[in-house]
Design an enzyme around this catalytic site. Structure first.
Site, PDB file in Angstrom:
ATOM      1  N   LYS A  29     110.858 -82.279  80.271  1.00 31.00           N
ATOM      2  CA  LYS A  29     111.043 -82.705  81.664  1.00 31.00           C
ATOM      3  C   LYS A  29     112.495 -83.142  81.901  1.00 31.00           C
ATOM      4  CE  LYS A  29     106.170 -83.933  82.166  1.00 31.00           C
ATOM      5  NZ  LYS A  29     105.136 -84.987  82.039  1.00 31.00           N
ATOM      6  N   GLN A  73     104.248 -91.368  81.412  1.00 29.63           N
ATOM      7  CA  GLN A  73     103.717 -90.310  80.549  1.00 29.63           C
ATOM      8  C   GLN A  73     102.379 -90.761  79.960  1.00 29.63           C
ATOM      9  OE1 GLN A  73     105.095 -87.168  80.172  1.00 29.63           O
ATOM     10  NE2 GLN A  73     103.226 -86.667  79.055  1.00 29.63           N
ATOM     11  N   ASP A  96     103.655 -87.914  90.213  1.00 28.31           N
ATOM     12  CA  ASP A  96     102.540 -87.341  89.451  1.00 28.31           C
ATOM     13  C   ASP A  96     101.261 -87.281  90.299  1.00 28.31           C
ATOM     14  OD1 ASP A  96     102.958 -86.202  87.003  1.00 28.31           O
ATOM     15  OD2 ASP A  96     102.791 -88.051  85.849  1.00 28.31           O
TER      16      ASP A  96
END
Lengths: 269, 269
Positions: A29, A73, A96
């Protein structure tokens, strides 16, 4: 955007522990951000860190006007309260799309979430760009996780597919799956989907990623999907590979969500 | 609760316009409150009212410590912004469970919504109290409205059924439905579900309510469901009638949610 208003989008990543799949994902990422001209910052915490430390870091990112996307994460170590942590992410920076308000708005007709979760959004993009018809088609989603299976099902339903979610309690998942025009699998079970699971001509999207030891690979392991790729190719009309299928799309959608967020926060259109 | 702490639960209802089904529903809800010892208040607005008037009334109920549940009777007239109005209902008083945070938490695994929407909760209660096994069973939900179809599907999935949502774009809904062990129908189409739609032994819950003119009925009309009741009886193992099936359960769950809310807000266990 940089030329017009002298600002670039910013992404903050919170990484807890040393799970090697998480490390790989975060590395990819960050690399993608660099390539796309998005500023990125990673806050790393040891496995044993206190919840408070993460909350403090999160709050700082929430208030930092140069950060437009915040990504925690997952999975987090067991001792941390994932719900509490995710709920703290500012709704406007939840790239997200895991905040319950975003999920609620994703599930409800006539509502628009600020962000659609990256992996589901990537799957949909693959279908749309490949010209796969979705309206009225039978779709089976294998797996019902909050971060993949559930939002993919909700998204396919928004696009008017007839969606069935198959999960660990489902009886005869093979029979249900082999009636589907579109199969999205996120079970994390290598080689679960054999040719007998698929209807001829089905479109198969493999979101499964399971690390398997491989000393010849760069980091000592490789990722394998849920689908027996070669078998599926012989019966399906399209199959995404692992790696190289959904993974890059997830990252592309993260960049896209971060850019959208920066535009929205700067009022730049 | 009244004896222990001298307080009773309070429900506030916002009713806009003169839709006769809405009037009937609200009348029944208020009557049930009276019977159960729940204080109720109805704020009535004309069809043509301004959004601001409703928002002001809602804000007052949000702040009123004697009100523990707030219900906006849907549907609202076209000119009002349903999303904006529902989002204003305090999360702690959202006894209808329609706030996006409640819907998000209903959809996500491991999360608990503060309130489960009343009709879906009533359907589940009917299944559980009748001893119908849900885990691993095939369930088909017909209709995907935010207030019935969607939350029922989410709730059945939480109870580990394998759920398919059938809707207006679904091809061959009859074939899909006749494979289901549990059918919940909320299409609002009288007599849609014939015996050919049902698997022998299926359990059928009829949430459909369509007003049909009937001069002999008390208010000039009667409500009919989605299911051909007599036909279904001959093949299903259980069928809920309309009226008298899900309707009373919806009201019971509204009282239940309001009581739960009052207990939570008073810290009474």
């Amino acid at each position: 955007m940089k030329e017009s208003i002298g600002k670039v989008p910013g992404l903050a990543v919170i990484l807890v522990g040393q799970r090697r799949d998480s490390l790989t994902y975060v590395r990819n990422k960050i690399k993608a951000c660099e390539e796309a001209g998005i500023k990125s910052v990673v806050a790393e915490f040891p496995d044993s860190c206190a919840e408070e430390d993460i909350m403090t870091s999160l709050s700082k990112f929430n208030e930092d006007p140069s950060v437009h996307g915040i990504l925690v994460q997952l999975p987090l170590p067991e001792h941390l309260d994932e719900e509490k942590i995710l709920n703290l992410v500012s709704l406007e920076k939840d790239v997200d799309g895991f905040h319950p308000i975003n999920m609620g708005n994703l599930s409800m007709r006539g509502r628009e979430p600020l962000f659609v979760p990256c992996t589901p959004k990537g799957c949909l993009e693959l279908l749309l760009r490949s010209g796969v018809e979705i309206v009225g088609k039978k779709a089976v989603v294998i797996g019902r996780s909050n971060i993949v299976g559930l939002p993919i099902a909700l998204l396919l339903q928004r696009h008017h597919a007839t969606v069935t979610i198959v999960h660990a309690c489902t009886k005869n998942p093979e029979r249900i799956t082999c009636e589907a025009d579109i199969v999205v699998t996120a079970a994390g079970v290598p080689s679960l989907i054999r040719s007998s699971w698929l209807k001829p001509g089905a479109v198969v999207i493999d979101v499964g990623t399971c690390p398997v030891e491989d000393p010849s690979a760069e980091y000592g392991y490789r990722l394998v999907g849920d689908v027996c790729y070669e078998e599926a190719l012989s019966i399906a009309s399209a199959v995404t590979p692992v790696p190289g299928g959904v993974g890059p799309m997830t990252i592309a959608m993260l960049l896209c969500n971060t850019l959208d967020s920066a535009k929205r926060l700067y009022g730049f259109t």
